[in-house]
Design a protein around this motif. Structure first.
Motif, PDB file in Angstrom:
ATOM      1  N   VAL A 172       0.524   2.918  42.799  1.00 22.39           N
ATOM      2  CA  VAL A 172      -0.688   3.835  43.258  1.00 22.39           C
ATOM      3  C   VAL A 172      -1.795   2.929  43.596  1.00 22.39           C
ATOM      4  O   VAL A 172      -2.812   3.419  44.056  1.00 22.39           O
ATOM      5  N   VAL A 173      -1.629   1.609  43.395  1.00 21.02           N
ATOM      6  CA  VAL A 173      -2.859   0.527  43.255  1.00 21.02           C
ATOM      7  C   VAL A 173      -2.742  -0.029  44.699  1.00 21.02           C
ATOM      8  O   VAL A 173      -1.403  -0.312  45.317  1.00 21.02           O
TER       9      VAL A 173
ATOM     10  N   LYS B 255      -0.598  -5.322  39.568  1.00 16.18           N
ATOM     11  CA  LYS B 255       0.704  -4.378  39.637  1.00 16.18           C
ATOM     12  C   LYS B 255       1.201  -4.550  40.813  1.00 16.18           C
ATOM     13  O   LYS B 255       2.372  -4.758  41.284  1.00 16.18           O
TER      14      LYS B 255
ATOM     15  N   ASP C 134       1.120   9.313  40.839  1.00 17.04           N
ATOM     16  CA  ASP C 134       1.739   9.205  39.437  1.00 17.04           C
ATOM     17  C   ASP C 134       2.262  10.312  39.097  1.00 17.04           C
ATOM     18  O   ASP C 134       2.822  10.690  37.880  1.00 17.04           O
TER      19      ASP C 134
ATOM     20  N   SER D 237       0.735   3.870  34.836  1.00 18.39           N
ATOM     21  CA  SER D 237      -0.039   3.279  33.691  1.00 18.39           C
ATOM     22  C   SER D 237       0.665   3.997  32.249  1.00 18.39           C
ATOM     23  O   SER D 237       1.108   5.107  32.637  1.00 18.39           O
TER      24      SER D 237
ATOM     25  N   LYS E  90       0.239   7.918  31.512  1.00 15.09           N
ATOM     26  CA  LYS E  90       0.643   8.840  32.415  1.00 15.09           C
ATOM     27  C   LYS E  90       2.222   9.246  31.965  1.00 15.09           C
ATOM     28  O   LYS E  90       2.895   9.932  32.780  1.00 15.09           O
TER      29      LYS E  90
ATOM     30  N   ASN F 156      -2.599  -4.756  33.012  1.00 17.87           N
ATOM     31  CA  ASN F 156      -3.752  -4.843  34.121  1.00 17.87           C
ATOM     32  C   ASN F 156      -4.819  -5.369  32.938  1.00 17.87           C
ATOM     33  O   ASN F 156      -4.993  -6.690  32.978  1.00 17.87           O
TER      34      ASN F 156
ATOM     35  N   ARG G 111     -13.720  11.209  35.288  1.00 17.83           N
ATOM     36  CA  ARG G 111     -12.188  11.387  35.798  1.00 17.83           C
ATOM     37  C   ARG G 111     -11.270  10.653  34.764  1.00 17.83           C
ATOM     38  O   ARG G 111     -11.944   9.574  34.448  1.00 17.83           O
TER      39      ARG G 111
ATOM     40  N   GLN H  26      -6.976   9.892  33.447  1.00 20.13           N
ATOM     41  CA  GLN H  26      -5.795   9.977  33.727  1.00 20.13           C
ATOM     42  C   GLN H  26      -5.286  11.274  33.049  1.00 20.13           C
ATOM     43  O   GLN H  26      -6.071  11.614  32.152  1.00 20.13           O
TER      44      GLN H  26
ATOM     45  N   PHE I 116      -5.263   9.135  40.693  1.00 20.74           N
ATOM     46  CA  PHE I 116      -6.001   7.944  41.280  1.00 20.74           C
ATOM     47  C   PHE I 116      -6.516   8.120  42.450  1.00 20.74           C
ATOM     48  O   PHE I 116      -7.526   7.506  42.811  1.00 20.74           O
TER      49      PHE I 116
ATOM     50  N   ASN J 225     -12.018   2.537  34.180  1.00 18.51           N
ATOM     51  CA  ASN J 225     -10.991   1.735  34.604  1.00 18.51           C
ATOM     52  C   ASN J 225     -11.208   0.006  34.522  1.00 18.51           C
ATOM     53  O   ASN J 225     -12.078  -0.426  33.850  1.00 18.51           O
TER      54      ASN J 225
ATOM     55  N   ASN K 152      -9.295  -2.517  39.400  1.00 16.87           N
ATOM     56  CA  ASN K 152      -9.224  -1.194  39.913  1.00 16.87           C
ATOM     57  C   ASN K 152     -10.481  -0.743  40.514  1.00 16.87           C
ATOM     58  O   ASN K 152     -10.801  -0.023  41.656  1.00 16.87           O
TER      59      ASN K 152
ATOM     60  N   ILE L 166      -5.579  -0.272  30.058  1.00 21.87           N
ATOM     61  CA  ILE L 166      -4.665   0.032  31.553  1.00 21.87           C
ATOM     62  C   ILE L 166      -3.483  -1.066  31.644  1.00 21.87           C
ATOM     63  O   ILE L 166      -3.788  -2.060  32.076  1.00 21.87           O
TER      64      ILE L 166
ATOM     65  N   TYR M  78       1.012  -0.911  32.084  1.00 23.40           N
ATOM     66  CA  TYR M  78       2.073  -0.331  32.902  1.00 23.40           C
ATOM     67  C   TYR M  78       3.233  -0.727  32.207  1.00 23.40           C
ATOM     68  O   TYR M  78       3.515  -1.500  31.397  1.00 23.40           O
TER      69      TYR M  78
HETATM   70  C1  LMR Z   1      -5.372   5.200  37.314  1.00 24.72           C
HETATM   71  O1  LMR Z   1      -4.890   6.249  37.503  1.00 24.72           O
HETATM   72  O2  LMR Z   1      -6.664   5.118  37.050  1.00 24.72           O
HETATM   73  C2  LMR Z   1      -4.735   4.038  36.849  1.00 24.72           C
HETATM   74  O3  LMR Z   1      -3.534   4.476  36.136  1.00 24.72           O
HETATM   75  C3  LMR Z   1      -4.203   3.606  38.187  1.00 24.72           C
HETATM   76  C4  LMR Z   1      -3.152   2.261  38.002  1.00 24.72           C
HETATM   77  O4  LMR Z   1      -2.133   2.287  38.373  1.00 24.72           O
HETATM   78  O5  LMR Z   1      -3.811   1.439  37.605  1.00 24.72           O
END
Ligand code: LMR
Length: 329
Positions: A33-34, A40, A73, A91, A94, A146, A169, A171, A192, A209, A213, A234, A236
């Protein structure tokens, strides 16, 4: 003629099999997603390049899909179990649908620094967590760093009271929800890919974050304040489906495993520098002010958020929390 005919058929059969083999490599879709210029994103590109150069380069095709192009995600793990995607690196916040144990990584103020995170991930408990979703068909191949999280907002946040009533916001993690509720803020679980627009339109007031990010998603352009809280993590887990990975030909899997371990070593080696550079770029932009907390101010955030640990100790397992904490020394 009969003989010639069957020989021709045989030759055609061989050619067909040969061309089918050449035209039909194993495709590995790696969805994340980044942006590409993140720890990542770079790790995923490295994996693709290493596979191309490896002994199985002509048999395996790695396709990397960054920026939630293929899946967010919230769908990627289901897609993986259906066989529609083969690699992802969500991450650690999730995976709650699949295991409670990984929520340890979300506990606020657990890790003193990234070295502690690294030690925990390399410990027997950390390695065991890679297999914590095996009963659901998911297999962890390794951890990608990260970094530590900062709080960004539309107004300056120096003490927990500054966040009260504000919408953040988060996760999809109940620990993160409890963390914001502990400071009387309003947490909202959102994908995200939607965060920038939610911040820009003022639908939410802030988010948490890493600098990487915050920079690559341009959050800093719509968040005039970033509090350097380092309050959480954060990181993964690269995951694949057990069925896919164990179904790979035995002369292919080891080369992919090797490429993945090398890609992770590379990704992890650049993570902290990527975050420092992102921080510097934010400072240079002049668009967002980075707020440093005094030790007394930071302690107020610790005191307000740390009670969350107790709420989740049964779900996560006190032994797992203890092992993570032990990595600080
Ligand atoms: C987020 O949703 O803020 C992070 O998990 C995004 C990511 O993959 O770094």
């Amino acid at each position: 003629t009969l003989k010639i005919g069957s020989l021709t058929a045989l030759a055609a059969g061989i050619m067909l099999a040969g061309s089918a083999f050449a035209a039909d490599p194993i495709t590995i879709k790696f969805s994340h997603v980044v942006a590409e210029n993140t720890p990542k994103g770079q790790m995923a590109e490295k994996f693709k390049a290493l596979v191309e150069q490896s002994s199985v380069g002509d048999r395996v095709d790695v396709e990397v899909y960054p920026n939630s192009q293929l899946y967010g995600d919230d769908q990627v793990l289901e897609a993986m179990l259906l066989g529609d995607v083969q690699l992802a690196a969500p991450s650690l916040s999730k995976f709650q649908k699949y295991t409670d144990q990984l929520q340890v990584f979300d506990l606020p103020f657990l890790f003193e620094d990234m070295d502690a995170v690294e030690r925990f991930q390399n410990s027997p408990t950390g390695k065991q967590l890679l297999t914590s979703m095996q009963d659901k068909g998911l297999m962890g191949l390794g951890y990608q760093h990260n970094g530590l999280k900062q709080l960004s907002a539309s107004e300056p946040l120096r003490v927990p009271e500054d966040a009260a009533g504000k919408k953040f916001r988060i996760q999809t993690s109940d620990v993160l929800q409890a963390q914001f509720e502990a400071i009387d803020a309003v947490p909202l679980k959102k994908p995200f890919s939607e965060v920038f627009i939610l911040l820009q339109t003022g639908a939410i007031d802030g988010q948490e974050n890493t600098y990487s990010n915050i920079y690559s998603q341009k959050f800093y352009e719509v968040q005039p304040y970033i509090t350097e809280s380092n309050h959480g993590l954060i990181d993964y887990m690269v995951v694949t489906s057990d069925r896919f990975w164990n179904g790979l030909p035995d002369d292919v899997r080891p080369a992919l495993e090797k490429a993945m371990q090398e890609a992770l070593a590379y990704g992890n080696s650049i993570a902290s520098q990527e975050n420092q550079e992102a921080k510097q770029a934010i400072v240079d932009s002049g668009k967002s002010e980075i707020i440093e907390l005094t030790p007394e101010q930071r302690q107020q955030w610790v005191d307000a958020m740390k009670p969350v640990w107790n709420e989740f100790s049964d779900e996560i397992g006190q032994d797992v929390i203890d092992a993570a904490q032990a990595a600080n020394n």
